[in-house]
Design a protein around this motif. Sequence first.
Motif, mmCIF file in Angstrom:
data_model
loop_
_atom_site.group_PDB
_atom_site.id
_atom_site.type_symbol
_atom_site.label_atom_id
_atom_site.label_comp_id
_atom_site.label_asym_id
_atom_site.label_seq_id
_atom_site.Cartn_x
_atom_site.Cartn_y
_atom_site.Cartn_z
ATOM 1 N N ALA A 163 0.805 -1.218 0.000
ATOM 2 C CA ALA A 163 0.000 0.000 0.000
ATOM 3 C C ALA A 163 0.842 1.273 0.000
ATOM 4 C CB ALA A 163 -0.945 -0.003 1.203
ATOM 5 N N GLU A 164 1.775 1.376 0.922
ATOM 6 C CA GLU A 164 2.555 2.600 1.049
ATOM 7 C C GLU A 164 3.501 2.839 -0.130
ATOM 8 O OE1 GLU A 164 2.927 3.074 5.822
ATOM 9 O OE2 GLU A 164 3.391 1.128 4.937
ATOM 10 N N PRO A 165 4.237 1.822 -0.579
ATOM 11 C CA PRO A 165 5.077 2.078 -1.755
ATOM 12 C C PRO A 165 4.272 2.400 -3.011
ATOM 13 C CG PRO A 165 5.237 -0.228 -1.073
ATOM 14 C CD PRO A 165 4.542 0.507 0.018
ATOM 15 N N LEU A 166 3.060 1.848 -3.125
ATOM 16 C CA LEU A 166 2.208 2.185 -4.269
ATOM 17 C C LEU A 166 1.768 3.639 -4.178
ATOM 18 C CD1 LEU A 166 0.545 1.596 -6.772
ATOM 19 C CD2 LEU A 166 -1.269 0.724 -5.285
ATOM 20 N N ALA A 167 1.367 4.069 -3.002
ATOM 21 C CA ALA A 167 0.971 5.465 -2.815
ATOM 22 C C ALA A 167 2.119 6.402 -3.161
ATOM 23 C CB ALA A 167 0.510 5.688 -1.377
ATOM 24 N N GLU A 168 3.319 6.049 -2.753
ATOM 25 C CA GLU A 168 4.502 6.863 -3.062
ATOM 26 C C GLU A 168 4.732 6.932 -4.564
ATOM 27 O OE1 GLU A 168 7.455 4.863 -0.680
ATOM 28 O OE2 GLU A 168 7.453 6.491 0.787
ATOM 29 N N ALA A 169 4.554 5.795 -5.245
ATOM 30 C CA ALA A 169 4.766 5.752 -6.696
ATOM 31 C C ALA A 169 3.761 6.635 -7.425
ATOM 32 C CB ALA A 169 4.669 4.311 -7.190
ATOM 33 N N LEU A 170 2.512 6.616 -6.973
ATOM 34 C CA LEU A 170 1.481 7.461 -7.592
ATOM 35 C C LEU A 170 1.762 8.941 -7.340
ATOM 36 C CD1 LEU A 170 -1.736 5.392 -6.763
ATOM 37 C CD2 LEU A 170 -0.711 5.718 -9.017
ATOM 38 N N LEU A 171 2.140 9.276 -6.106
ATOM 39 C CA LEU A 171 2.459 10.665 -5.786
ATOM 40 C C LEU A 171 3.666 11.139 -6.597
ATOM 41 C CD1 LEU A 171 1.961 10.717 -1.908
ATOM 42 C CD2 LEU A 171 0.607 11.965 -3.591
ATOM 43 N N ASP B 12 -2.587 12.322 -6.830
ATOM 44 C CA ASP B 12 -2.891 12.267 -5.401
ATOM 45 C C ASP B 12 -4.306 11.765 -5.134
ATOM 46 O OD1 ASP B 12 -4.262 14.416 -6.381
ATOM 47 O OD2 ASP B 12 -3.521 15.872 -4.926
ATOM 48 N N ILE B 13 -4.779 10.895 -6.020
ATOM 49 C CA ILE B 13 -6.102 10.278 -5.889
ATOM 50 C C ILE B 13 -5.947 8.781 -6.116
ATOM 51 C CG2 ILE B 13 -8.449 10.140 -6.837
ATOM 52 C CD1 ILE B 13 -7.994 13.002 -7.915
ATOM 53 N N MET B 14 -6.660 7.970 -5.356
ATOM 54 C CA MET B 14 -6.661 6.534 -5.619
ATOM 55 C C MET B 14 -7.891 5.879 -5.015
ATOM 56 S SD MET B 14 -3.475 5.417 -3.108
ATOM 57 C CE MET B 14 -3.399 3.739 -3.721
ATOM 58 N N ARG C 105 -3.379 2.263 6.332
ATOM 59 C CA ARG C 105 -1.964 2.651 6.256
ATOM 60 C C ARG C 105 -1.766 3.898 5.407
ATOM 61 N NH1 ARG C 105 1.997 -2.639 6.002
ATOM 62 N NH2 ARG C 105 0.941 -3.886 7.610
ATOM 63 N N ILE C 106 -2.427 3.946 4.269
ATOM 64 C CA ILE C 106 -2.261 5.103 3.380
ATOM 65 C C ILE C 106 -2.851 6.357 4.011
ATOM 66 C CG2 ILE C 106 -2.917 6.087 1.151
ATOM 67 C CD1 ILE C 106 -2.803 3.201 0.036
ATOM 68 N N ALA C 107 -4.010 6.235 4.625
ATOM 69 C CA ALA C 107 -4.653 7.386 5.271
ATOM 70 C C ALA C 107 -3.769 7.959 6.371
ATOM 71 C CB ALA C 107 -6.009 6.984 5.830
ATOM 72 N N ALA C 108 -3.078 7.089 7.109
ATOM 73 C CA ALA C 108 -2.237 7.545 8.219
ATOM 74 C C ALA C 108 -0.966 8.220 7.727
ATOM 75 C CB ALA C 108 -1.889 6.364 9.122
ATOM 76 N N ARG C 109 -0.374 7.695 6.675
ATOM 77 C CA ARG C 109 0.925 8.206 6.225
ATOM 78 C C ARG C 109 0.819 9.276 5.150
ATOM 79 N NH1 ARG C 109 6.080 4.592 4.116
ATOM 80 N NH2 ARG C 109 7.381 6.364 3.490
ATOM 81 N N PHE C 110 -0.235 9.220 4.328
ATOM 82 C CA PHE C 110 -0.358 10.152 3.208
ATOM 83 C C PHE C 110 -1.715 10.866 3.246
ATOM 84 C CE2 PHE C 110 2.294 6.562 1.788
ATOM 85 C CZ PHE C 110 3.479 7.233 1.475
#
Length: 210
Positions: free
Chosen positions: A22-30, A35-37, A52-57
């Motif tokens: 989840a987190e590395p995918l969010a980083e890749a998209l950002l 900034d939407i998923m 996890r994504i809501a907490a970190r991003f």
Amino acid sequence: MIERILAKRIVPVVVLDSPESAEPLAEALLEGGLDIMEITFRTAAAEESIRRIAARFPEILLGAGTLLDDDQVSRAKEAGAVFGLAPGLNPRTVRKAADLGLQFSPGVMSPSEVEAALSLGCKLLKFFPAEAAGGTAMLKSLAGPYGHTGVKFIPTGGVTSSNLADYLKVPVVAAIGGSWMVDKQLVNGGHWQEITRLTREALAAAAAVR
């Protein structure tokens, strides 16, 4: 929410088998400028991935997709999703989301479903399955009697890099939902740079339609 979606015009539809992705995918998209998923509730990893994504991003407009019942709506909201989507229109699910303050986009593919969604206060609708339901021709037909209501659609299902421009040219289309830039094999293989590249490419293609 509609304004942010209109700004990017692409909602990546994500299926995660492991919350570790989840987190590395969010980083890749950002990194790719998106900034939407939407994380679909098709796997057991969805809820924890959203958490996890809501907490970190917190800067990500984070949605939960394939919400089919009240329990999934509640879990998605509690995990940190700020909007929800469904492949179909279930009035009970729509009302549950409204009760929880979760912005919700039910799925439609016919005039009757559009009217039912509007009667429930939903104006940003998922058009699914887009290609099988008539694609851009059907959306243009729906725009005739309903465009003046302010309704907008996110066509999903069969939308690819090769036809996204055709969809985005339709005035009632707010954004497209696609999975090619977050393909399951890319995610499971940890190909984050390729996801970033495809995301940048998709955003550039969407921006060129304006």
